[in-house]
Write a protein that holds these residues in place. Structure first.
Motif, short mmCIF file in Angstrom:
data_model
loop_
_atom_site.label_atom_id
_atom_site.label_comp_id
_atom_site.label_asym_id
_atom_site.label_seq_id
_atom_site.Cartn_x
_atom_site.Cartn_y
_atom_site.Cartn_z
N THR A 47 -14.58 -38.60 -25.67
CA THR A 47 -15.64 -39.57 -25.43
C THR A 47 -16.26 -39.34 -24.06
O THR A 47 -15.59 -38.94 -23.11
CB THR A 47 -15.10 -41.01 -25.50
OG1 THR A 47 -14.06 -41.17 -24.54
CG2 THR A 47 -14.56 -41.31 -26.89
N ASN A 48 -17.55 -39.60 -23.98
CA ASN A 48 -18.28 -39.56 -22.73
C ASN A 48 -18.86 -40.93 -22.44
O ASN A 48 -19.03 -41.75 -23.37
CB ASN A 48 -19.41 -38.53 -22.81
CG ASN A 48 -18.91 -37.11 -22.62
OD1 ASN A 48 -18.07 -36.85 -21.79
ND2 ASN A 48 -19.43 -36.18 -23.42
N PRO A 49 -19.17 -41.23 -21.19
CA PRO A 49 -19.73 -42.55 -20.88
C PRO A 49 -21.06 -42.77 -21.59
O PRO A 49 -21.88 -41.85 -21.71
CB PRO A 49 -19.90 -42.51 -19.36
CG PRO A 49 -19.88 -41.07 -19.00
CD PRO A 49 -19.01 -40.41 -20.00
N ALA A 50 -21.27 -43.99 -22.06
CA ALA A 50 -22.54 -44.36 -22.68
C ALA A 50 -23.51 -44.84 -21.61
O ALA A 50 -23.11 -45.44 -20.61
CB ALA A 50 -22.32 -45.46 -23.72
N ALA A 51 -24.78 -44.55 -21.81
CA ALA A 51 -25.79 -44.96 -20.85
C ALA A 51 -25.87 -46.48 -20.74
O ALA A 51 -25.79 -47.19 -21.76
CB ALA A 51 -27.15 -44.40 -21.26
N ASP A 52 -26.01 -46.97 -19.54
CA ASP A 52 -26.15 -48.40 -19.28
C ASP A 52 -27.53 -48.84 -19.77
O ASP A 52 -28.56 -48.36 -19.26
CB ASP A 52 -26.01 -48.65 -17.78
CG ASP A 52 -26.15 -50.11 -17.40
OD1 ASP A 52 -26.52 -50.94 -18.26
OD2 ASP A 52 -25.92 -50.43 -16.21
N ILE A 87 -30.35 -38.33 -14.72
CA ILE A 87 -29.40 -38.42 -15.83
C ILE A 87 -28.39 -37.29 -15.68
O ILE A 87 -28.76 -36.12 -15.63
CB ILE A 87 -30.11 -38.29 -17.19
CG1 ILE A 87 -31.13 -39.42 -17.37
CG2 ILE A 87 -29.09 -38.31 -18.32
CD1 ILE A 87 -32.00 -39.25 -18.61
N LEU A 94 -23.86 -36.35 -16.41
CA LEU A 94 -22.52 -36.79 -16.78
C LEU A 94 -21.62 -36.98 -15.57
O LEU A 94 -20.57 -37.62 -15.66
CB LEU A 94 -21.87 -35.75 -17.71
CG LEU A 94 -21.91 -36.03 -19.20
CD1 LEU A 94 -21.28 -34.88 -19.96
CD2 LEU A 94 -21.22 -37.34 -19.55
N ILE A 133 -28.36 -42.63 -14.19
CA ILE A 133 -27.84 -42.88 -15.54
C ILE A 133 -26.70 -41.90 -15.79
O ILE A 133 -26.93 -40.69 -15.91
CB ILE A 133 -28.94 -42.72 -16.61
CG1 ILE A 133 -30.09 -43.70 -16.34
CG2 ILE A 133 -28.36 -42.92 -18.01
CD1 ILE A 133 -31.32 -43.45 -17.19
N ALA A 136 -24.46 -40.35 -18.14
CA ALA A 136 -24.34 -40.18 -19.59
C ALA A 136 -24.68 -38.74 -19.95
O ALA A 136 -25.22 -37.99 -19.13
CB ALA A 136 -25.28 -41.14 -20.33
N ASP A 137 -24.36 -38.38 -21.17
CA ASP A 137 -24.71 -37.06 -21.68
C ASP A 137 -26.23 -36.99 -21.87
O ASP A 137 -26.89 -37.98 -22.20
CB ASP A 137 -24.00 -36.82 -23.01
CG ASP A 137 -23.96 -35.35 -23.37
OD1 ASP A 137 -24.26 -34.51 -22.50
OD2 ASP A 137 -23.61 -35.04 -24.53
N ALA A 195 -28.76 -39.95 -23.84
CA ALA A 195 -29.42 -40.75 -22.81
C ALA A 195 -30.92 -40.54 -22.85
O ALA A 195 -31.71 -41.50 -22.71
CB ALA A 195 -28.87 -40.39 -21.44
#
Length: 554
Positions: free
Chosen positions: A198-203, A303, A305, A320, A322-323, A327
């Motif tokens: 899993t990678n962080p999701a964009a806020d 943007i 990661l 941001i 995120a991937d 994103a």
């Protein structure tokens, strides 16, 4: 090992050695290619490959740097992990330049290595291949490294190695297994489930702030780096929505085709940087903020990661984490909801591209003409591997790149001599697509013995060696900066065509761009590796650096 056997080893305890467990883990993660040089500390691992390695192609090289560079090229072209195995101490040190290059290029390289026997670690008793603080060395060259102290730890550590490779910012990782642990026998297994990737999701709030900022921009620009290689469709849609140019330097080349109506080489974009009010960096370190200059009027949306990259040069207006692809998709949707209506700018971008092309074609010859010949010999998805050579430098802005992951560069590491061996790994990863490697005579000789590897494993790489008898950059600097006081920059070279023939490689001598065009057509018909030697005159080869380095304009 058949797939059902591999799965059985993964999910229920079996008697096996540590070497077997390592091989089972490679099967578990779908590794089908391994580059390496065997040695006594890895004997149990290579024996495990011999007994249980069905489906894993083992390509052994003549030097550890060759094996590690091949893993690098494989990783950069495929986007998948490139795996290499090297002995500890001097073997690992030999691989160090490739690991530092993998770190700079954000490449998914896994290095499997060993140590001295467990009881001898850090004892400094002169055990074979012992070096001080090997794990400290690995920590400086990788994103993550670990050492197994018992064979039962190998499944967990190898799973974690692949989790690190496949999540977050891609960078090399390493696993050390002492030779006595590779030989250790026990009952152990891999967990049935692989670790979550899993990678962080964009806020969402950050996406909304960025959308509002971008929608209000009068003169936006998009800068893409290597982290955007899988985000081309989203980046292209964003550019059309906000009428912004897509700017790339070496690592971002191929995210969008060079001939796309929104695409601009970085060198062509520099004069227009002072007019940009909002820049959107996607998967890029954004060194332009430092090199080209920044001021209070320029707003940055970044943007990436890697949180540390977002704030490394300057805090953005909106960051941001995120991937790139998901994103950018969210950003496109959020901007579209605001109904922006920018005036069309593609004619403006076309004029910039045409003027830049005319300028470099007039100034940088014969390099641009040579690159035109090379591009004409390539299909859209063929791969170009550059080097620290005059044609390679020029390729950063003068060679059209028409598909993702088809331009291989050493990024900020600038690794002289990396290209030929890296291109061999790239050719393995590219499969039926052709790979063309450009080399200077100085850099080529760093990994020249891998000609034997190309023949042994039938790797159909086309390698071009531009022979000017010098370390060209060094000689040019000495001539221009030090009043022509030359030292240690001239080279004595072999007859490269005869050298290739001696290895069993097809060798061709090509004079000028026209000769190179004929040679490339002949090379494309060959079944195995080909070396093309192109004589060059450094005095008649203009410096390409005017368009490589950034310059402060705001």
């Amino acid at each position: 090992m058949a797939d059902d056997q591999a799965r059985a080893i993964e999910t229920k305890p079996n008697r096996m050695t540590g070497g077997d467990a390592l091989v089972a883990g490679l099967h578990r993660w779908g590794v089908d290619t391994l580059f390496g040089v065997p040695g006594v500390q890895l004997d149990e691992f290579f024996d495990g490959l011999q007994r249980n390695g069905d489906g894993i192609r083992v390509l052994h090289s003549r030097h550890e740097q060759g094996a590690a560079y091949m893993a690098l090229g494989y990783a950069m072209v495929t986007g998948k992990p490139g795996v290499c195995a090297v002995v500890p101490g001097p073997g690992l040190l030999n691989a160090g330049a490739a690991l530092s290059t993998a770190y700079a290029t954000n490449a998914r390289v896994l290095v499997l290595t060993s140590t001295v026997n467990s009881a001898m670690i850090d004892r400094r008793q002169g055990a074979l291949h012992e070096i001080n603080d090997q794990d400290g060395l690995l920590r400086s060259l990788t994103k993550w490294s670990a050492r197994a102290t018992h064979a039962s730890q190998i499944p967990g550590l190898l799973d974690e190695a692949f989790r690190q490779l496949l999540t977050g910012r891609p960078r090399p990782v390493a696993l050390e297994v002492p030779p006595d642990i590779l030989a250790q026998t026990g009952f152990f297994a891999y967990p049935q489930a692989k670790p979550a990737l899993t990678n962080p999701a964009a806020d969402p709030a950050a996406i909304e702030r960025a959308a509002e900022l971008i929608a209000g921009a009068k003169n936006p620009m998009i800068i893409v780096g290597g982290g955007a290689q899988e985000a081309g469709a989203e980046v292209r849609e964003l550019a059309a929505l906000i009428q912004a140019p897509i700017v790339s330097r070496h690592m971002g080349r191929g995210v969008v085709r060079s001939d796309d109506e929104y695409s601009l080489p970085a060198a062509a974009a520099i004069p227009h940087w002072p007019d940009v009010d909002v820049v959107i960096g996607i998967g890029s370190r954004m060194t332009q903020l430092r090199e080209w200059g920044s001021d209070a009027r320029l707003k940055v949306v970044h943007i990436d990661l890697d949180q540390s990259e977002i704030t490394r040069i300057a805090p953005p207006a909106v960051g941001i984490v995120a991937d790139a692809a998901p994103a950018t998709r969210l950003l496109v949707d959020a901007i579209a909801a605001l109904n922006p209506s920018p005036a069309p700018r593609t004619a403006e971008f076309a004029a910039i591209r045409a003027a830049f092309r005319e300028e470099v074609a007039a100034e940088i010859q014969p390099q641009v003409g040579i690159l035109d010949v090379i591009r004409a010999a390539m299909d859209d998805d063929d791969v170009f591997v550059d080097e620290m050579t005059q044609v390679g430098y020029t390729s950063r802005y003068a060679l059209p790149i028409l598909a993702p992951r088809t331009y291989v560069n050493s990024s900020y590491q600038g690794t002289l001599g990396y290209g030929f061996a890296t291109a061999l790994g790239a050719q393995v990863g590219a499969g039926k697509r052709r790979v063309i490697s450009v080399n200077g005579d100085g850099g080529f000789m760093y990994t020249m013995p891998e000609l034997a590897t190309a023949v042994l494993h039938n790797i159909p790489l086309i390698a071009i060696v531009f022979n000017d008898g010098n370390f060209g950059n060094v000689r040019r600097i000495q001539a221009n900066k030090y009043g022509g006081r030359l030292i240690a920059s001239n080279l004595h070279n072999p007859d490269f065509v005869a050298l290739a023939t001696a290895f069993g490689v097809k060798g061709i001598l090509a004079e000028g761009a026209e000769g190179l065009a004929r040679a490339l057509e002949e090379a494309k018909q060959a079944d195995g590796p080909v070396l093309i030697e192109v004589p060059m005159n450094l005095e008649k080869t203009p410096s390409p650096w005017k368009h490589v380095h950034g310059r402060k304009v705001r």
